[in-house]
Design a protein around this motif. Sequence first.
Motif, mmCIF file in Angstrom:
data_model
loop_
_atom_site.group_PDB
_atom_site.id
_atom_site.type_symbol
_atom_site.label_atom_id
_atom_site.label_comp_id
_atom_site.label_asym_id
_atom_site.label_seq_id
_atom_site.Cartn_x
_atom_site.Cartn_y
_atom_site.Cartn_z
ATOM 1 N N GLY A 73 0.797 -1.215 0.000
ATOM 2 C CA GLY A 73 0.000 0.000 0.000
ATOM 3 C C GLY A 73 0.836 1.274 0.000
ATOM 4 O O GLY A 73 0.508 2.249 -0.669
ATOM 5 N N TYR A 74 1.937 1.266 0.737
ATOM 6 C CA TYR A 74 2.792 2.461 0.783
ATOM 7 C C TYR A 74 3.381 2.761 -0.591
ATOM 8 O O TYR A 74 3.451 3.913 -1.007
ATOM 9 C CB TYR A 74 3.915 2.278 1.819
ATOM 10 N N ALA B 50 -7.999 2.149 3.351
ATOM 11 C CA ALA B 50 -9.418 1.813 3.510
ATOM 12 C C ALA B 50 -10.002 1.363 2.172
ATOM 13 O O ALA B 50 -10.768 0.385 2.112
ATOM 14 C CB ALA B 50 -10.189 3.007 4.065
ATOM 15 N N LEU B 51 -9.644 2.047 1.090
ATOM 16 C CA LEU B 51 -10.146 1.663 -0.230
ATOM 17 C C LEU B 51 -9.569 0.320 -0.680
ATOM 18 O O LEU B 51 -10.280 -0.503 -1.261
ATOM 19 C CB LEU B 51 -9.835 2.758 -1.256
ATOM 20 N N LEU B 52 -8.298 0.084 -0.401
ATOM 21 C CA LEU B 52 -7.697 -1.212 -0.745
ATOM 22 C C LEU B 52 -8.392 -2.345 0.013
ATOM 23 O O LEU B 52 -8.671 -3.409 -0.563
ATOM 24 C CB LEU B 52 -6.200 -1.208 -0.442
ATOM 25 N N ASN B 53 -8.683 -2.123 1.274
ATOM 26 C CA ASN B 53 -9.397 -3.146 2.061
ATOM 27 C C ASN B 53 -10.788 -3.392 1.499
ATOM 28 O O ASN B 53 -11.259 -4.530 1.440
ATOM 29 C CB ASN B 53 -9.451 -2.751 3.531
ATOM 30 N N LEU C 165 -11.671 -2.968 -1.636
ATOM 31 C CA LEU C 165 -11.483 -3.705 -2.891
ATOM 32 C C LEU C 165 -11.198 -5.175 -2.627
ATOM 33 O O LEU C 165 -11.638 -6.049 -3.376
ATOM 34 C CB LEU C 165 -10.360 -3.074 -3.722
ATOM 35 N N GLU C 166 -10.473 -5.455 -1.554
ATOM 36 C CA GLU C 166 -10.208 -6.847 -1.180
ATOM 37 C C GLU C 166 -11.504 -7.542 -0.760
ATOM 38 O O GLU C 166 -11.787 -8.666 -1.191
ATOM 39 C CB GLU C 166 -9.184 -6.907 -0.053
ATOM 40 N N GLN C 167 -12.312 -6.886 0.064
ATOM 41 C CA GLN C 167 -13.568 -7.466 0.524
ATOM 42 C C GLN C 167 -14.504 -7.768 -0.643
ATOM 43 O O GLN C 167 -15.255 -8.749 -0.607
ATOM 44 C CB GLN C 167 -14.263 -6.525 1.510
ATOM 45 N N GLU C 168 -14.452 -6.941 -1.674
ATOM 46 C CA GLU C 168 -15.334 -7.113 -2.824
ATOM 47 C C GLU C 168 -14.755 -8.048 -3.886
ATOM 48 O O GLU C 168 -15.396 -8.299 -4.904
ATOM 49 C CB GLU C 168 -15.654 -5.755 -3.455
ATOM 50 N N GLY C 169 -13.534 -8.549 -3.687
ATOM 51 C CA GLY C 169 -12.955 -9.533 -4.587
ATOM 52 C C GLY C 169 -12.197 -8.966 -5.785
ATOM 53 O O GLY C 169 -11.883 -9.711 -6.714
ATOM 54 N N PHE C 170 -11.866 -7.694 -5.760
ATOM 55 C CA PHE C 170 -11.123 -7.095 -6.867
ATOM 56 C C PHE C 170 -9.616 -7.221 -6.684
ATOM 57 O O PHE C 170 -8.869 -7.179 -7.647
ATOM 58 C CB PHE C 170 -11.499 -5.620 -7.037
ATOM 59 N N VAL C 171 -9.173 -7.347 -5.435
ATOM 60 C CA VAL C 171 -7.766 -7.577 -5.135
ATOM 61 C C VAL C 171 -7.671 -8.682 -4.102
ATOM 62 O O VAL C 171 -8.624 -8.980 -3.384
ATOM 63 C CB VAL C 171 -7.036 -6.306 -4.620
#
Length: 182
Positions: A26-27, A52-55, A57-63
């Motif tokens: 993320g950094y 927060a956005l990366l998390n 995206l992970e929860q939604e299955g994009f990453v």
Amino acid sequence: MSPLTRTPLTIEHALLGFLLNGAMHGYDIHRQMMNPQGLGQVWQVKQSQLYALLNRLEQEGFVTTALEAQDSRPPRKMFSLTETGWQTFLQWTSAPVPHGRDMRLDFIVKLYFARQISQNAAEKLIEMQRETCQLWQMDRGDNSPGTFEWLISEFRRGQIAAMLAWLDQCQRFILHCDSEGA
């Protein structure tokens, strides 16, 4: 429903784009995003918002994520695109923006990443956006000169003409960068 369908935030798509070439921390994504020679000119994002956005995206299955060991430090979370994330990103990048107000942010970010995909992807995006702008130009209505509606219509006509001229500059830039090997 996914966040990219529910709230199509340009920043979420951009985060997917930063993962095109492989997993990143993320950094590192934040550093690239804030680079003044790139998207750092377009917007500023706090690191906490990015995580927060990366998390999300992970929860939604994009990453997807994996922990990467470090010598004397705690492991760090590495983010990678999923197939769904890749397909979502490609669809977003290849579509013109639907409104003139989206040119300033969304289109610029799409063009930034389309250039990374290929010169052809960038050229297609520019051409599709040009066609979309021309449709906006034709959809001006029948406003009589001297009315307030006419004045607004003329303002919009000027904005669209400026967008078309700028898209021509984008096309020349893309061609020039390719010939220079950039």
